[in-house]
Design a protein around this motif. Sequence first.
Motif: not given
Length: 427
Positions: A148-151, A143-145, A306-314
């Motif tokens: 986010h402007p980059q998301g 959800e945060d990604w 990228v896995q962490l930044a995009t929420g994949i890892a969460a």
Amino acid sequence: MITGSESVLPGPFRVARAAALSIEAATDAAGELLRLRGIAPGEVTVDTRHAAAAFHSEAYLLKAFSPDGGDLWAPLSGNYQARDGWVRLHCNYPHHADAVCWGLGVPPTVEAVTAAVAKRSAHDVQEAVIAAGGAAALMRSPEDWAAHPQGQAVGALPLTGHDVIGDGPKRELWESDRPLGGIRVLDLTHVIAGPVAGRVLAAHGANVLHLGAAHLPTVAPLVMDTGMGKKSAYLNLTTEAGRAKLWKMVARADVLLQSFRPGALPRLGFTPEKLAAVRPGLIIADLSAYGWTGPWARRRGFDSLVQLATGIAAEQGMDEPRPLPVQALDHATGWLAAAGIMEAVRAQVAEGGTRHVRLALARTASWLDSLGRKDPAGEMPDVSDLLEKVDSQFGELTRVKVPGELPGGNPFWTNASHLPGSDPLSW
């Protein structure tokens, strides 16, 4: 056609499905090039077990090459718990490890980095490391990604960008029984995604020359694994003479595949516009971490970040990062890039033009997310029948056979991996 079960890989994401789909896309594109040559491609078939093994190729090579199983990660690379969450630091290259130590003001030990990160917010750590020239990403929720402007910028991008950026004659294919026979590729890539794309192009008959430099660090097992079918030469782009040599190579190339951080090659004068002027009809393929628009368009990034930044890892909660079972964003982006390049070749036969193909790991992550979820249970089965030993300049290597059945012209590599810089600067 895709065959086999998705349970060959664990976890909730449909990684085996993504692997098979991206390999199918590249193999279908190769089949269309065979069709242009008057060769019936036959029915393309991809087995999910073979696809999953191909997405873990570096691990099979490393396990066979190193008696202790080896490790692709440098000591300081890893996930660290900050005061308010998690952050991942990528330290596989010495200058990135130096940036972590400089940004955090600590000596190069896991204990010192762990203690420093624990005292700060994850955002603080991320920004300090990036400001020092390193690579880091805090773990965000999906959800945060998305907010986010980059998301949002990544969400607006196509999975594979393909633009005509200049004139160029219609392409004439050399006589060959291979999809990419006669196509010359300059491969200026590193790590996994870009090198995998070049490796796929080589498997379908392209003449691929990888360009590195003696002063640049590498991860040796990845070089061994992704160099199949390629030649390897050195070229120092920090010198005027080196840049002049690259321009001469560009003038004779059909494809320029590169994964420098966005903006790095243009700063050396190799802008898409100048490349198109020097070599009308060139296909320029750019791979990046976070895409080509938005505030992070020039940010360094790797699959694990990228896995962490995009929420994949969460996916299973924010208590700790849970990575994908393989470096799926890297491998899928590589196969999709190869598919995009082959589609650009096909389009040039029909219409000509200088073409720009672009992909991003973060966009591949959103595509993986869009495939839905599966039962998390799963385990990689025995794949010994999919492995083969080959003599190389490194010694005997174990590699995964090229996946994707193409009856009209099955893919194969004409040579094993070459030592970096061991070939002349020519095709």
